[in-house]
Design an enzyme around this catalytic site. Sequence first.
Site, PDB file in Angstrom:
ATOM      1  N   ASN A 210      31.745  34.836  54.539  1.00 52.42           N
ATOM      2  CA  ASN A 210      31.853  33.217  54.088  1.00 52.42           C
ATOM      3  C   ASN A 210      32.974  32.816  54.876  1.00 52.42           C
ATOM      4  OD1 ASN A 210      34.587  33.660  52.824  1.00 52.42           O
ATOM      5  ND2 ASN A 210      33.122  35.089  51.663  1.00 52.42           N
ATOM      6  N   ASP A 279      30.001  38.372  46.956  1.00 56.89           N
ATOM      7  CA  ASP A 279      29.571  39.209  45.601  1.00 56.89           C
ATOM      8  C   ASP A 279      28.487  40.141  45.710  1.00 56.89           C
ATOM      9  OD1 ASP A 279      31.200  37.520  43.922  1.00 56.89           O
ATOM     10  OD2 ASP A 279      29.878  35.807  44.210  1.00 56.89           O
ATOM     11  N   LYS A 289      19.027  47.391  65.108  1.00 54.20           N
ATOM     12  CA  LYS A 289      19.019  46.071  64.905  1.00 54.20           C
ATOM     13  C   LYS A 289      17.587  45.608  64.358  1.00 54.20           C
ATOM     14  CE  LYS A 289      19.052  41.839  67.394  1.00 54.20           C
ATOM     15  NZ  LYS A 289      18.700  41.090  68.712  1.00 54.20           N
ATOM     16  N   PHE A 323      41.902  33.321  41.742  1.00 51.38           N
ATOM     17  CA  PHE A 323      41.513  31.898  42.468  1.00 51.38           C
ATOM     18  C   PHE A 323      40.219  31.596  41.723  1.00 51.38           C
ATOM     19  CE2 PHE A 323      44.436  30.239  45.429  1.00 51.38           C
ATOM     20  CZ  PHE A 323      45.543  30.969  45.387  1.00 51.38           C
ATOM     21  N   LYS A 337      36.812  32.132  33.336  1.00 52.64           N
ATOM     22  CA  LYS A 337      37.010  33.340  34.481  1.00 52.64           C
ATOM     23  C   LYS A 337      38.456  33.804  33.985  1.00 52.64           C
ATOM     24  CE  LYS A 337      34.557  32.417  38.249  1.00 52.64           C
ATOM     25  NZ  LYS A 337      34.064  31.738  39.250  1.00 52.64           N
ATOM     26  N   LYS A 341      38.412  37.837  32.913  1.00 51.37           N
ATOM     27  CA  LYS A 341      38.888  38.618  33.858  1.00 51.37           C
ATOM     28  C   LYS A 341      40.499  39.066  33.396  1.00 51.37           C
ATOM     29  CE  LYS A 341      36.290  37.043  37.829  1.00 51.37           C
ATOM     30  NZ  LYS A 341      36.216  37.358  39.406  1.00 51.37           N
TER      31      LYS A 341
END
Length: 403
Positions: A210, A279, A289, A323, A337, A341
């Site tokens: 990301n 995730d 490859k 976060f 969350k 958590k």
Amino acid sequence: MDLKDKKIVLGISGGIAAYKAAELARRWVKSGAEVEVVMTDAAREFITPLTMETLINRKVHTDLFPKDEFSATVHIDLADWADVLIIAPATANLISKLRMGQGDDLLSTICLAAWRKTVIAPAMNSNMWVNPAVQENLDILEKRGYLVIEPSAGDLACGYTGIGRLPDPEIIDFWLQYALHGDRKLKGKTVLITAGRTEEEIDPVRILTNRSSARMGFALAEQAFYSGAKVILISGPNELAPLPGVEYHSVVSAMEMEQEVAERIEEADIVIASAAVSDYRSKEVLFRKMKKGKKEHTLTMVQNPDILAGIGKMKGKRIVVGFALETDNEEENAKEKMRSKNLDMIVLNNPREPGAGFASDTNKVTIFAPRKKALKLPLMTKSEVATRIIEEITKLMKKRKSK
Ligand code: C5P
């Protein structure tokens, strides 16, 4: 770097690195600081006061008894005015004078008065640096509470290669900010921070990742360190400069990050998970490859461990901060969350807000804590956001202690 309204006295002694002081002064003025410069006679052999005066737009101080103004106490005036006195470069001779408490020119005399707020950045030839007299002098100065910035290694102007270079301006800035920070509310605490993106391998050339730059995590590490904590930073790939004083562990994948965290969590009193952990990872990692052949291709993914949820399950007395990056139903999702958590705080950022998100230097966040009103912060630099988060953590710790 924000040095707005900070008052810095830059002392320059006579080594070849004196020319680098010009760049330091320029950076600090640009960051909003007021800078006064004091030069020894030897420093003026290497760089002219005119150079410095042009950069700081003020007169440079050179004499204990200036002829053109009436002030017999210029040394005290400057020492009192300064938030910090930084000597860059500090020569072996000046270091020796500091150790002895000698004041035979303007700079050494200011140092006598400003000893509680002095930062020393030595720079010299590597043989001079390892001289036991220099090392012993610095040991003693450190014991007396002076902040000494280690010189860096590399090519020296004298032709040697070794330790003795004046560190890069970013490193000097880091310690300057540390000195200016003043309060060390997290002294004695260990803060573990996860940062950045993870990269999950698909084949030898392809990855799943990301856009996280790790800037938020690095800013948190910096502020936690300025607050006096021992900081362990575990980060995925990034292009950021290392933070002096911070224990750094570099990882690539989520599994590696989980492993590093597991090895270090015991030590931590505070955990801040700012990493953008992938995730999922590819079920299969190919050794060769992947070929183009097929019109359609399905990649099977398996879920990565939720590192933060794992910490939440065994958190003990730790303060655990997460976060949340949400694009819809933001508040509800963030609070859920935090509950699921087992967190003490969650920082919500919405990447759709202009100026907030992965790649930028700024962020706009809301901080949630159980049974507390949401703290909605305006758009600010990541450094400022980090300061506020550390402040909230400090408050929480204080509240717990008083219970
Ligand atoms: O569940 P979600 O990924 O939105 O949660 C984000 C928070 O959880 C962040 O603090 C992130 O660092 C942490 N996290 C983690 N391990 C994962 C996924 C997220 O530690 N696999």
